[in-house]
Design a protein around this motif. Sequence first.
Motif, PDB file in Angstrom:
ATOM      1  N   ASP A  22       0.857  -1.184   0.000  1.00 25.96           N
ATOM      2  CA  ASP A  22       0.000   0.000   0.000  1.00 25.96           C
ATOM      3  C   ASP A  22       0.893   1.234   0.000  1.00 25.96           C
ATOM      4  N   SER A  23       0.665   2.146  -0.954  1.00 26.22           N
ATOM      5  CA  SER A  23       1.573   3.283  -1.121  1.00 26.22           C
ATOM      6  C   SER A  23       1.598   4.196   0.093  1.00 26.22           C
ATOM      7  N   GLU A  72      -0.769  12.784   9.015  1.00 29.03           N
ATOM      8  CA  GLU A  72      -1.231  12.772   7.628  1.00 29.03           C
ATOM      9  C   GLU A  72      -2.356  13.787   7.483  1.00 29.03           C
ATOM     10  N   PHE A  73      -2.430  14.388   6.308  1.00 27.13           N
ATOM     11  CA  PHE A  73      -3.469  15.373   6.049  1.00 27.13           C
ATOM     12  C   PHE A  73      -4.587  14.698   5.285  1.00 27.13           C
ATOM     13  N   ARG A 246      -6.550  12.058  -1.228  1.00 26.03           N
ATOM     14  CA  ARG A 246      -5.361  11.279  -1.575  1.00 26.03           C
ATOM     15  C   ARG A 246      -5.320   9.958  -0.819  1.00 26.03           C
ATOM     16  N   HIS A 247      -5.747   9.944   0.437  1.00 25.06           N
ATOM     17  CA  HIS A 247      -5.628   8.735   1.245  1.00 25.06           C
ATOM     18  C   HIS A 247      -6.812   7.792   1.094  1.00 25.06           C
ATOM     19  N   LEU A 261     -12.595   3.085  -1.081  1.00 26.37           N
ATOM     20  CA  LEU A 261     -12.368   2.930   0.355  1.00 26.37           C
ATOM     21  C   LEU A 261     -12.177   4.319   0.955  1.00 26.37           C
ATOM     22  N   LEU A 262     -13.109   4.741   1.787  1.00 22.28           N
ATOM     23  CA  LEU A 262     -13.070   6.055   2.431  1.00 22.28           C
ATOM     24  C   LEU A 262     -12.556   5.891   3.852  1.00 22.28           C
ATOM     25  N   ARG A 263     -11.514   6.621   4.189  1.00 20.37           N
ATOM     26  CA  ARG A 263     -10.863   6.464   5.485  1.00 20.37           C
ATOM     27  C   ARG A 263     -11.154   7.647   6.404  1.00 20.37           C
ATOM     28  N   ASN A 264     -11.395   7.323   7.690  1.00 18.06           N
ATOM     29  CA  ASN A 264     -11.484   8.336   8.742  1.00 18.06           C
ATOM     30  C   ASN A 264     -12.526   9.411   8.466  1.00 18.06           C
TER      31      ASN A 264
END
Length: 353
Positions: A22-23, A72-73, A246-247, A261-264
């Motif tokens: 995973d990048s 991380e932003f 981006r994440h 995939l949506l994070r946080n």
Amino acid sequence: MDKQQTSPSLLHHLDNLTRHRDSTLLQKSVMDSLIAFVSVDSIRLYDISSSESNFYISLSAIYKKDEPHINEFEAVVKFKPLSEHPLFIEILQNTTSITNAKVGNLYLCCIPIMVNDTPISIFELSRTTRFELTEIDVFRGILAVFRNYLSLLEDSQRDTLTNLHNRKTFDQGFSSLLEEMSDFHTKSEEAQPTELERRSRQYSQQHWLAVVDIDHFKRINDQFGHLYGDEVLILMANIMRSSFRRHDRLYRFGGEEFIVLLRNLDEETAYERLEQFRKKMEAYDFPQVGTVTISIGFTMVTPSDSPSQVIGHADEALYFAKEHGRNQVQRYESLKEQGLVAEKTVHTDIELF
């Protein structure tokens, strides 16, 4: 530092770096390695985007020596014109690194990361004293390993038509997300309250998986031909990249099927992001084809989920959207609470027209 002590430690970090698929986790590992071997006040990672030969940058992650972790932003990517960073202009024009540039009271070392001759990011290391040549060699070497490994990953993990992540990388990306969630919960139980307060804003929210399907895509191919069908897929991928962060992770799952995939994000924000994407698709004038709409089903991801379970839930929400008018976003948990869906056999290959 003694060479006998350095070599095993360096090999450990390189082993840890090259085990990631995973990048985002790969970039974290690189920053951890730089922190371990070079004394710095801060490390900043900038993402680079280009449009019509113009470059734009966005701060992606930052480490500061007085903070316990890498930040991380997670907000929607805000790219700024490269003109706001004259030092980076020189770097990209000459595709070379800059070392010990004096800016205010800081010395900066900036190294671009090139993949297939295209700049994708810049690492910026800074401190109040000059960097020694041996230190510069160390982080150049670490970033060279990172660049070469990232190039291999990009070639193997991208869909050739849309340049989104391909289906075979989904399981690895999903597993990485679950590992990250599990690791956070473990550390949260061990952490002091003050540390939890600092980290809660970034990590305490939920993660979501969405299955996206183009409405009446077979009709598009039949009426206009596969060439225009492929163009719809390419343009849709571009709209996806502009709609999410981006994440977040974007996958072409096969045919006209995509996964996000949506994070946080909390539930409301996740829905808003997906709805904004749906509206962008509906408003776009596709060449020859005109209006194209999509249906979306999404569901929450928990540490105990398997890929088939979570895709099955999002799949059920997608089927509900298709059966009730299409061109809409539906959440599995809401439908289940209302008794509108029940758990069924997991659909691994969606064929909806």
